[in-house]
Design a protein around this motif. Structure first.
Motif, PDB file in Angstrom:
ATOM      1  N   TYR A 252     -17.842  12.575   1.916  1.00 14.14           N
ATOM      2  CA  TYR A 252     -16.629  13.313   1.590  1.00 14.14           C
ATOM      3  C   TYR A 252     -15.793  12.571   0.552  1.00 14.14           C
ATOM      4  CZ  TYR A 252     -15.671  17.735   3.838  1.00 14.14           C
ATOM      5  OH  TYR A 252     -15.639  19.064   4.129  1.00 14.14           O
ATOM      6  N   SER A 253     -15.784  11.252   0.606  1.00 15.73           N
ATOM      7  CA  SER A 253     -14.987  10.527  -0.386  1.00 15.73           C
ATOM      8  C   SER A 253     -15.570  10.700  -1.781  1.00 15.73           C
ATOM      9  CB  SER A 253     -14.906   9.041  -0.025  1.00 15.73           C
ATOM     10  OG  SER A 253     -16.182   8.449  -0.020  1.00 15.73           O
ATOM     11  N   ASP A 254     -16.897  10.742  -1.884  1.00 17.12           N
ATOM     12  CA  ASP A 254     -17.526  11.027  -3.176  1.00 17.12           C
ATOM     13  C   ASP A 254     -17.127  12.411  -3.658  1.00 17.12           C
ATOM     14  OD1 ASP A 254     -19.122   8.697  -3.715  1.00 17.12           O
ATOM     15  OD2 ASP A 254     -20.412   9.304  -2.076  1.00 17.12           O
ATOM     16  N   LEU A 255     -17.180  13.352  -2.741  1.00 17.81           N
ATOM     17  CA  LEU A 255     -16.846  14.730  -3.078  1.00 17.81           C
ATOM     18  C   LEU A 255     -15.391  14.848  -3.532  1.00 17.81           C
ATOM     19  CD1 LEU A 255     -17.735  17.687  -3.122  1.00 17.81           C
ATOM     20  CD2 LEU A 255     -17.167  17.827  -0.700  1.00 17.81           C
ATOM     21  N   LEU A 256     -14.496  14.177  -2.803  1.00 25.26           N
ATOM     22  CA  LEU A 256     -13.078  14.264  -3.128  1.00 25.26           C
ATOM     23  C   LEU A 256     -12.765  13.540  -4.436  1.00 25.26           C
ATOM     24  CD1 LEU A 256     -11.618  13.782   0.453  1.00 25.26           C
ATOM     25  CD2 LEU A 256     -12.099  15.902  -0.765  1.00 25.26           C
ATOM     26  N   HIS A 274     -12.610   3.499  -9.950  1.00 27.09           N
ATOM     27  CA  HIS A 274     -13.684   2.501  -9.923  1.00 27.09           C
ATOM     28  C   HIS A 274     -13.207   1.165 -10.496  1.00 27.09           C
ATOM     29  CE1 HIS A 274     -17.029   5.773  -9.738  1.00 27.09           C
ATOM     30  NE2 HIS A 274     -16.594   5.427  -8.545  1.00 27.09           N
ATOM     31  N   GLU A 275     -12.446   1.226 -11.572  1.00 27.74           N
ATOM     32  CA  GLU A 275     -11.923  -0.004 -12.172  1.00 27.74           C
ATOM     33  C   GLU A 275     -10.962  -0.696 -11.206  1.00 27.74           C
ATOM     34  OE1 GLU A 275      -9.196  -1.361 -16.017  1.00 27.74           O
ATOM     35  OE2 GLU A 275     -10.305   0.534 -16.085  1.00 27.74           O
ATOM     36  N   PHE A 276     -10.147   0.104 -10.513  1.00 31.57           N
ATOM     37  CA  PHE A 276      -9.191  -0.458  -9.562  1.00 31.57           C
ATOM     38  C   PHE A 276      -9.913  -1.130  -8.397  1.00 31.57           C
ATOM     39  CE2 PHE A 276      -6.198   0.094  -5.916  1.00 31.57           C
ATOM     40  CZ  PHE A 276      -5.211  -0.766  -6.372  1.00 31.57           C
ATOM     41  N   VAL A 277     -10.981  -0.511  -7.897  1.00 35.15           N
ATOM     42  CA  VAL A 277     -11.755  -1.111  -6.808  1.00 35.15           C
ATOM     43  C   VAL A 277     -12.305  -2.466  -7.238  1.00 35.15           C
ATOM     44  CG1 VAL A 277     -13.858  -0.903  -5.421  1.00 35.15           C
ATOM     45  CG2 VAL A 277     -12.338   1.065  -5.666  1.00 35.15           C
ATOM     46  N   ASP A 278     -12.853  -2.547  -8.435  1.00 37.58           N
ATOM     47  CA  ASP A 278     -13.367  -3.829  -8.935  1.00 37.58           C
ATOM     48  C   ASP A 278     -12.246  -4.859  -9.047  1.00 37.58           C
ATOM     49  OD1 ASP A 278     -15.891  -2.783  -9.128  1.00 37.58           O
ATOM     50  OD2 ASP A 278     -15.785  -2.367 -11.275  1.00 37.58           O
ATOM     51  N   ASP A 279     -11.073  -4.396  -9.487  1.00 43.17           N
ATOM     52  CA  ASP A 279      -9.920  -5.274  -9.683  1.00 43.17           C
ATOM     53  C   ASP A 279      -9.454  -5.877  -8.363  1.00 43.17           C
ATOM     54  OD1 ASP A 279      -7.694  -6.529 -10.775  1.00 43.17           O
ATOM     55  OD2 ASP A 279      -6.438  -4.742 -10.610  1.00 43.17           O
ATOM     56  N   ILE A 280      -9.250  -5.041  -7.343  1.00 43.18           N
ATOM     57  CA  ILE A 280      -8.723  -5.565  -6.072  1.00 43.18           C
ATOM     58  C   ILE A 280      -9.770  -6.384  -5.326  1.00 43.18           C
ATOM     59  CG2 ILE A 280      -6.945  -3.797  -5.834  1.00 43.18           C
ATOM     60  CD1 ILE A 280      -8.728  -2.241  -3.972  1.00 43.18           C
ATOM     61  N   ASN A 281     -11.039  -6.098  -5.545  1.00 42.50           N
ATOM     62  CA  ASN A 281     -12.082  -6.890  -4.885  1.00 42.50           C
ATOM     63  C   ASN A 281     -12.200  -8.287  -5.475  1.00 42.50           C
ATOM     64  OD1 ASN A 281     -12.855  -5.094  -2.907  1.00 42.50           O
ATOM     65  ND2 ASN A 281     -14.425  -4.118  -4.154  1.00 42.50           N
ATOM     66  N   ALA A 282     -11.617  -8.501  -6.647  1.00 46.61           N
ATOM     67  CA  ALA A 282     -11.667  -9.818  -7.287  1.00 46.61           C
ATOM     68  C   ALA A 282     -10.461 -10.684  -6.927  1.00 46.61           C
ATOM     69  CB  ALA A 282     -11.744  -9.649  -8.812  1.00 46.61           C
ATOM     70  N   ILE A 283      -9.529 -10.157  -6.138  1.00 46.34           N
ATOM     71  CA  ILE A 283      -8.342 -10.915  -5.754  1.00 46.34           C
ATOM     72  C   ILE A 283      -8.726 -12.041  -4.798  1.00 46.34           C
ATOM     73  CG2 ILE A 283      -6.172 -10.788  -4.451  1.00 46.34           C
ATOM     74  CD1 ILE A 283      -5.824  -7.941  -5.534  1.00 46.34           C
ATOM     75  N   GLY A 284      -8.139 -13.223  -5.000  1.00 49.49           N
ATOM     76  CA  GLY A 284      -8.379 -14.355  -4.097  1.00 49.49           C
ATOM     77  C   GLY A 284      -9.836 -14.723  -4.014  1.00 49.49           C
ATOM     78  N   ASP A 285     -10.336 -14.871  -2.789  1.00 49.50           N
ATOM     79  CA  ASP A 285     -11.738 -15.220  -2.567  1.00 49.50           C
ATOM     80  C   ASP A 285     -12.646 -13.997  -2.532  1.00 49.50           C
ATOM     81  OD1 ASP A 285     -11.256 -17.933  -2.461  1.00 49.50           O
ATOM     82  OD2 ASP A 285     -10.947 -17.956  -0.294  1.00 49.50           O
ATOM     83  N   LYS A 291     -13.924   3.009  -2.690  1.00 46.94           N
ATOM     84  CA  LYS A 291     -13.134   4.156  -3.141  1.00 46.94           C
ATOM     85  C   LYS A 291     -12.552   4.934  -1.966  1.00 46.94           C
ATOM     86  CE  LYS A 291     -17.260   7.018  -3.555  1.00 46.94           C
ATOM     87  NZ  LYS A 291     -18.102   5.969  -2.956  1.00 46.94           N
ATOM     88  N   ASP A 292     -13.219   4.906  -0.802  1.00 42.88           N
ATOM     89  CA  ASP A 292     -12.662   5.552   0.387  1.00 42.88           C
ATOM     90  C   ASP A 292     -11.287   4.976   0.706  1.00 42.88           C
ATOM     91  OD1 ASP A 292     -15.595   5.514   0.375  1.00 42.88           O
ATOM     92  OD2 ASP A 292     -15.436   6.643   2.250  1.00 42.88           O
ATOM     93  N   VAL A 294      -9.224   3.482  -1.345  1.00 42.32           N
ATOM     94  CA  VAL A 294      -8.246   3.836  -2.380  1.00 42.32           C
ATOM     95  C   VAL A 294      -7.788   5.285  -2.212  1.00 42.32           C
ATOM     96  CG1 VAL A 294      -7.868   4.082  -4.863  1.00 42.32           C
ATOM     97  CG2 VAL A 294      -9.187   2.143  -3.990  1.00 42.32           C
ATOM     98  N   LEU A 295      -8.714   6.189  -1.974  1.00 38.15           N
ATOM     99  CA  LEU A 295      -8.348   7.598  -1.799  1.00 38.15           C
ATOM    100  C   LEU A 295      -7.474   7.795  -0.569  1.00 38.15           C
ATOM    101  CD1 LEU A 295     -11.774   9.225  -2.701  1.00 38.15           C
ATOM    102  CD2 LEU A 295      -9.661   9.455  -4.003  1.00 38.15           C
ATOM    103  N   LYS A 296      -7.801   7.096   0.527  1.00 41.87           N
ATOM    104  CA  LYS A 296      -6.969   7.197   1.733  1.00 41.87           C
ATOM    105  C   LYS A 296      -5.574   6.645   1.462  1.00 41.87           C
ATOM    106  CE  LYS A 296      -8.281   8.409   5.241  1.00 41.87           C
ATOM    107  NZ  LYS A 296      -8.281   9.747   5.878  1.00 41.87           N
ATOM    108  N   SER A 297      -5.490   5.547   0.727  1.00 37.43           N
ATOM    109  CA  SER A 297      -4.191   4.977   0.363  1.00 37.43           C
ATOM    110  C   SER A 297      -3.358   5.986  -0.424  1.00 37.43           C
ATOM    111  CB  SER A 297      -4.378   3.707  -0.467  1.00 37.43           C
ATOM    112  OG  SER A 297      -5.065   2.712   0.259  1.00 37.43           O
ATOM    113  N   CYS A 298      -4.007   6.695  -1.341  1.00 34.04           N
ATOM    114  CA  CYS A 298      -3.293   7.698  -2.140  1.00 34.04           C
ATOM    115  C   CYS A 298      -2.704   8.790  -1.246  1.00 34.04           C
ATOM    116  CB  CYS A 298      -4.238   8.321  -3.164  1.00 34.04           C
ATOM    117  SG  CYS A 298      -4.699   7.234  -4.520  1.00 34.04           S
TER     118      CYS A 298
END
Length: 593
Positions: A252-256, A274-285, A291-292, A294-298
């Motif tokens: 469903y997240s892909d669909l949405l 997608h760029e945002f997911v890569d960005d936050i995954n690089a924070i700290g360690d 994307k699920d 991020v979409l839920k956060s929105c």
């Protein structure tokens, strides 16, 4: 929509190479694993149907009205799992794949590229943990796997060289074997028809298998497809939804995300998220958000009443709200992740990524994105958030589907503006299924937690409320782990077997653990705790301060032979500290969780 004459796999691959076949922006990314690709090729060889494709024809004059992406050729789990935008001219029409992207990408990778996935037990920063693999077909015998008839396998070059009693044919080579004459030459040139090397069964199998593989790729019309020629994006989107909303072919997240991509006006939702997911995954360690998340956060931060993943919540009106709020939403989510990263959380110990969303909402609804990390006025909030996060992670509050939690958290935060309402949250959930109150039994269980576990780290954060999180902290054995094996214990004078068993039963538990600055942990290594303390803190005042901070009595023996007494004393100290922090009274009875 018309059913077209099937084409060969060779033709489909050529069309991808020429960028005549592309992917529309509403498509999800490639998600198949190597097992699925191997089974796809086994199905092709066994003449099993691989389902019909759906193609979307876009007129050359309208190409500029849409965004398209290239197929992945070299999939890499860390560095290359996103499709790149393709810059198309307007010289000829293109075909966008609406249904069948996973199968088509799998064919393209297997016949032209590579697949790279992290090996277990390697860190994400270790390049040796990402070996590049190609698809091979064993030409000497059937597969041993009960589910497979033909022996297709993704292998590294080293694995190919080390394999015995198999002949691995690199599947990409079939693309150059354009007629049976070249197939015969290949067999001859590689001695696969040599009776002095291979027996009759092996020779016959090699001839039959490579011939069949040639026919599958070059001769048979394997790619059956329907062609949609309507170029109205809304209609194409509805077709895409109808195809993919049933069953499990598309999450469903892909669909949405596909719907958001089609309906955002100023930004490309696919690229941005997608760029945002890569960005936050690089924070700290490093983290493991997707994307699920991020979409839920929105949905949550937009204050929509219904925040479930369903098509009805991704209307044009809601998409307009999310797009217009994206800069603030993404900033608050990023700040929330930076905050928990400062607490020492990462992909290995953040047990529920969704626990970040209420923190992001708190920052969002109070406009604290510029102050939450460093302002002294927000120090109480930072401590309250740290305690709340430890509580919910220890309790598993965000396990399963936490959709019912978000509205409650939003209401409590809106009722108590300008501060993180920790006490109110605890009170609200008392006696409820999602309680984050603790009992005597909970504390007993916490004290039995083992080194290296994610929940153990959560417990340690409760015991160290005043650490300077400008530094990185590790879980550390106070009395070093390297001393706790039977041989070493005997060397150190612990000769009684029962006593050794007591040592081994305790050393890995919470009462022998601390949070220690990373550089100190490295220096401490396998030095006796007493000696390390004297060397690191030669001043008696500094030494006493360190012991006090780590819940160790200043007059307590630190000698290794007194480890059991040390352990029991510190266990009592930690129990008292946890009672205080978690507000557990001695007479409190267990609550229903």
């Amino acid at each position: 929509m018309a059913y077209e004459t099937p084409i060969t796999i060779k033709k489909a691959i050529e069309n991808i190479r020429k960028r005549k076949y592309v992917l529309p922006s509403i498509q999800r990314e490639f998600v198949w694993n190597t097992d699925q690709i191997e089974k796809l090729f086994d199905s092709l060889m066994r003449e099993y149907p691989i389902s019909t494709f759906l193609f979307w024809k876009v007129d050359k004059d309208n190409i500029k009205n849409f965004q398209f992406y290239e197929f992945l050729k070299h999939y890499h789990e860390k560095n290359a799992k996103h499709n790149t935008k393709v810059d198309l001219g307007n010289d000829e029409d293109v075909i966008a794949i609406l249904d069948g992207q996973q199968r088509m990408t799998s064919l393209f990778i297997a016949l032209t590229g590579t697949y790279t996935k992290k090996l277990p037990y390697y860190s994400w920063d270790n390049p040796n943990g990402f070996p590049s693999k190609k698809l091979y077909l064993n030409l000497l015998a059937m597969a041993n796997d009960i589910e497979m008839e033909f022996d297709f396998k993704f292998l590294t070059e080293k694995e190919v060289l080390e394999t015995k009693n198999k002949y691995w044919f690199e599947t990409s080579e079939i693309m150059d074997l354009e007629d049976m004459g070249k197939v015969s030459k290949y067999l001859s040139r590689n001695n696969l028809m040599d009776s002095s090397i291979y027996n009759e069964n092996q020779r016959d199998f090699a001839i039959d298998t490579l011939t069949s593989f040639f026919n599958v790729i070059h001769q048979k019309g394997t790619i059956s497809y329907y062609l949609e020629e309507d170029e109205e994006l809304d209609k194409v989107l509805q077709i895409f939804i109808r195809i993919n909303s049933g069953g499990t072919k598309l999450s469903y997240s892909d669909l949405l995300l596909s719907i958001a991509t089609a309906q955002w006006k100023e930004k490309d939702a696919r690229e941005v998220i997608h760029e945002f997911v890569d960005d936050i995954n690089a924070i700290g360690d490093g983290f493991a958000f997707n994307k699920d998340f991020v979409l839920k956060s929105c949905l949550v931060l937009a204050d929509f009443n219904d925040i479930k993943f369903k098509v009805d919540n991704f209307t044009k009106e809601n998409m307009k709200v999310i797009e217009s709020n994206w800069e603030k939403v993404s900033s608050c989510v990023r700040k929330a992740i930076e905050l928990v990263s400062k607490y020492g959380y990462n992909r290995d110990n953040l047990l529920a990524t969704t626990a970040i969303i209420p923190i992001a909402y708190f920052i969002y609804t109070n406009n604290f994105e510029d102050s939450i990390l460093h302002s002294s006025s927000r120090e109480k909030d930072r401590k309250a958030i740290k305690e709340w996060l430890a509580r919910v992670l220890l309790k598993g509050t965000f396990g399963g589907t936490p959709d019912a939690i978000y509205p409650v958290m939003r209401n409590l935060m809106n009722e108590h503006k300008e501060r993180f309402p920790l006490e109110e949250i605890i009170d609200y959930y008392k006696g409820r299924r999602k309680s984050i109150s603790f009992t005597e039994d909970d504390i007993t269980n916490i004290l039995e937690m083992d080194y290296g576990k994610a929940r153990t780290y959560c417990a340690l954060t409760l015991l160290y409320p005043s650490l300077n999180y400008n530094f990185k902290y590790h879980q550390d054995h106070i009395h070093p782990k390297s001393f706790f094996n039977k041989r070493k214990l005997v060397e150190l004078g612990i000769e009684d077997e029962d006593l050794r068993e007591q040592y081994l039963a305790r050393f890995n538990k919470l009462s022998n653990l601390q949070l220690l600055q990373a550089n100190q942990n490295i220096e401490k290594s396998d030095i006796h705790f007493e000696g390390w303390l004297q060397k690191t803190y030669p001043s008696p005042l500094d030494s006493q301060s360190f012991l006090l901070q780590n819940h160790i009595k200043a007059d307590q023996s630190l000698h290794f032979e007194d480890f059991i007494a040390f352990y029991d004393e510190r266990k009592n100290a930690l129990e008292k500290k946890l009672r205080t922090v978690l507000n557990v009274k001695q007479v409190e009875t267990s609550e229903n969780i």
